[in-house]
Write an enzyme that holds these catalytic residues in place. Structure first.
Site, PDB file in Angstrom:
ATOM      1  N   PHE A 159       0.839  -1.201   0.000  1.00  0.00           N
ATOM      2  CA  PHE A 159       0.000   0.000   0.000  1.00  0.00           C
ATOM      3  C   PHE A 159       0.871   1.247   0.000  1.00  0.00           C
ATOM      4  O   PHE A 159       0.600   2.214  -0.698  1.00  0.00           O
ATOM      5  CB  PHE A 159      -0.906  -0.020   1.240  1.00  0.00           C
ATOM      6  CG  PHE A 159      -1.607   1.289   1.511  1.00  0.00           C
ATOM      7  CD1 PHE A 159      -2.812   1.594   0.907  1.00  0.00           C
ATOM      8  CD2 PHE A 159      -1.050   2.215   2.382  1.00  0.00           C
ATOM      9  CE1 PHE A 159      -3.459   2.789   1.161  1.00  0.00           C
ATOM     10  CE2 PHE A 159      -1.696   3.415   2.645  1.00  0.00           C
ATOM     11  CZ  PHE A 159      -2.896   3.699   2.029  1.00  0.00           C
ATOM     12  N   LYS A 196       9.150  -5.148  13.085  1.00  0.00           N
ATOM     13  CA  LYS A 196       8.709  -4.027  13.923  1.00  0.00           C
ATOM     14  C   LYS A 196       9.358  -4.042  15.309  1.00  0.00           C
ATOM     15  O   LYS A 196       9.505  -2.986  15.937  1.00  0.00           O
ATOM     16  CB  LYS A 196       7.189  -4.020  14.052  1.00  0.00           C
ATOM     17  CG  LYS A 196       6.461  -3.677  12.754  1.00  0.00           C
ATOM     18  CD  LYS A 196       4.967  -3.574  12.965  1.00  0.00           C
ATOM     19  CE  LYS A 196       4.253  -3.229  11.672  1.00  0.00           C
ATOM     20  NZ  LYS A 196       2.798  -3.011  11.885  1.00  0.00           N
ATOM     21  N   ASN A 225       7.156   1.206  13.555  1.00  0.00           N
ATOM     22  CA  ASN A 225       6.835   1.038  12.129  1.00  0.00           C
ATOM     23  C   ASN A 225       7.154   2.280  11.304  1.00  0.00           C
ATOM     24  O   ASN A 225       6.874   2.320  10.115  1.00  0.00           O
ATOM     25  CB  ASN A 225       5.369   0.618  11.933  1.00  0.00           C
ATOM     26  CG  ASN A 225       4.405   1.754  12.176  1.00  0.00           C
ATOM     27  OD1 ASN A 225       4.592   2.553  13.096  1.00  0.00           O
ATOM     28  ND2 ASN A 225       3.358   1.835  11.367  1.00  0.00           N
ATOM     29  N   ASP A 280       1.048   2.921  13.947  1.00  0.00           N
ATOM     30  CA  ASP A 280      -0.047   1.945  14.036  1.00  0.00           C
ATOM     31  C   ASP A 280      -1.088   2.397  15.046  1.00  0.00           C
ATOM     32  O   ASP A 280      -2.288   2.349  14.797  1.00  0.00           O
ATOM     33  CB  ASP A 280       0.488   0.572  14.468  1.00  0.00           C
ATOM     34  CG  ASP A 280       1.137  -0.206  13.342  1.00  0.00           C
ATOM     35  OD1 ASP A 280       0.816   0.071  12.174  1.00  0.00           O
ATOM     36  OD2 ASP A 280       1.956  -1.086  13.631  1.00  0.00           O
ATOM     37  N   GLY A 287       1.821 -10.407  17.527  1.00  0.00           N
ATOM     38  CA  GLY A 287       2.946  -9.780  16.845  1.00  0.00           C
ATOM     39  C   GLY A 287       3.060  -8.294  17.129  1.00  0.00           C
ATOM     40  O   GLY A 287       2.366  -7.745  17.997  1.00  0.00           O
ATOM     41  N   GLY A 288       3.945  -7.625  16.373  1.00  0.00           N
ATOM     42  CA  GLY A 288       4.206  -6.205  16.607  1.00  0.00           C
ATOM     43  C   GLY A 288       2.986  -5.324  16.486  1.00  0.00           C
ATOM     44  O   GLY A 288       2.782  -4.406  17.284  1.00  0.00           O
ATOM     45  N   TYR A 330      -6.825  -5.426   4.725  1.00  0.00           N
ATOM     46  CA  TYR A 330      -7.622  -4.577   3.824  1.00  0.00           C
ATOM     47  C   TYR A 330      -7.761  -5.193   2.436  1.00  0.00           C
ATOM     48  O   TYR A 330      -8.386  -4.609   1.552  1.00  0.00           O
ATOM     49  CB  TYR A 330      -7.001  -3.179   3.719  1.00  0.00           C
ATOM     50  CG  TYR A 330      -5.605  -3.164   3.148  1.00  0.00           C
ATOM     51  CD1 TYR A 330      -5.387  -2.943   1.792  1.00  0.00           C
ATOM     52  CD2 TYR A 330      -4.499  -3.352   3.969  1.00  0.00           C
ATOM     53  CE1 TYR A 330      -4.116  -2.923   1.263  1.00  0.00           C
ATOM     54  CE2 TYR A 330      -3.217  -3.336   3.454  1.00  0.00           C
ATOM     55  CZ  TYR A 330      -3.032  -3.120   2.103  1.00  0.00           C
ATOM     56  OH  TYR A 330      -1.757  -3.102   1.582  1.00  0.00           O
TER      57      TYR A 330
END
Length: 249
Positions: A15, A64, A85, A104, A130-131, A209
């Site tokens: 993205f 991350k 990130n 995030d 996870g991160g 997404y």
């Protein structure tokens, strides 16, 4: 020409690269954005050395958390979350200074907050450890919700999918999917949950997404759940990344 980029592995469809290069073209910004697919985080210094015009990076899975040991500075939010990130790259003499941030949490909280009703939404399940899940946990707790992580494995401070009963879903009626389960091309997969226990007070938020509506979202919608995918979060993250790269502090 300034350069920005994304580090992760594997990257596949990004993205960020399409968003930022379109932004640069639309706004006449003399910059470019590239994907840096690296099989180990130890390749980061080489990327920095070979791209002296690099001004900022985004970081995605699985780096991350691993990237933190390479950074000179962490924002308070990134330090509390334990994941980064966004990296701002600056130069002081011959030294390259890396400053880590977390967008995030900004993208997520701004995206989910309008869906929440304090009367009904007090507890949340976070699928994955996870991160990204750490930022989601930080954001939800800042919004006043009690959180529990869900893992496939026995881990301290988590529950397993087999332990999620209809009663748990009624109590923890905000459920955020931070796993890749259901992501294209595996669109016929979804987290194992008692979807039949969901109703109009249930919120299912999927960080995925692609596709627009995951099976996780579709199954919840069958029972009246309110759903949202991760696209708006991504857009808000991108806005925040640009601000972090260009803010004075």
């Amino acid at each position: 020409m300034d350069k920005y980029g994304l580090i992760g592995f594997p990257l596949g469809h990004s993205f960020s690269i399409s968003y930022f290069n379109q932004k640069f073209a639309d706004e006449g910004i003399d910059a470019t954005y590239e994907n840096f697919e690296i099989s180990t985080i130890d390749a980061l210094p080489e990327i920095l050395d070979s791209n002296p015009n690099l001004r900022g990076l985004n970081v995605t899975i699985p780096y991350k958390q691993k990237v933190i040991s390479f950074l000179d500075y962490l924002s308070p939010e990134a330090r509390a979350i334990g994941a980064v990130n966004v990296i701002r790259v600056t130069h002081e003499g011959n030294d390259t200074i890396l400053k880590g941030f977390n967008s995030d949490v900004i993208g997520f909280t701004k995206s989910i907050e309008p869906m929440l009703d304090k009367k009904w939404h007090k507890k949340a399940l976070i699928l994955g450890t996870g991160g990204a899940s750490k930022a989601i946990d930080y954001g939800l707790r800042n919004l006043g919700l009690e959180t529990v992580f869900v893992s496939r494995y026995e881990r301290p401070g988590t529950i397993q999918y087999k332990g999620i009963t209809p009663e748990v879903v009624k109590e923890y009626n905000v459920i955020v999917n931070c796993t890749p389960v259901g992501m294209y091309p595996h669109t016929e997969e979804c987290p194992e949950l008692p979807y039949e226990a969901m109703d109009s007070h249930t919120i299912l938020y999927d960080l995925i997404y692609n596709p627009d509506a995951t099976l996780f979202m579709k199954k919840g919608e069958q029972y009246g759940a309110n759903t949202k995918n991760g696209l708006e979060m991504l857009l808000l993250q991108a806005f925040a990344s640009w601000e972090f790269w260009h803010s004075k502090e």
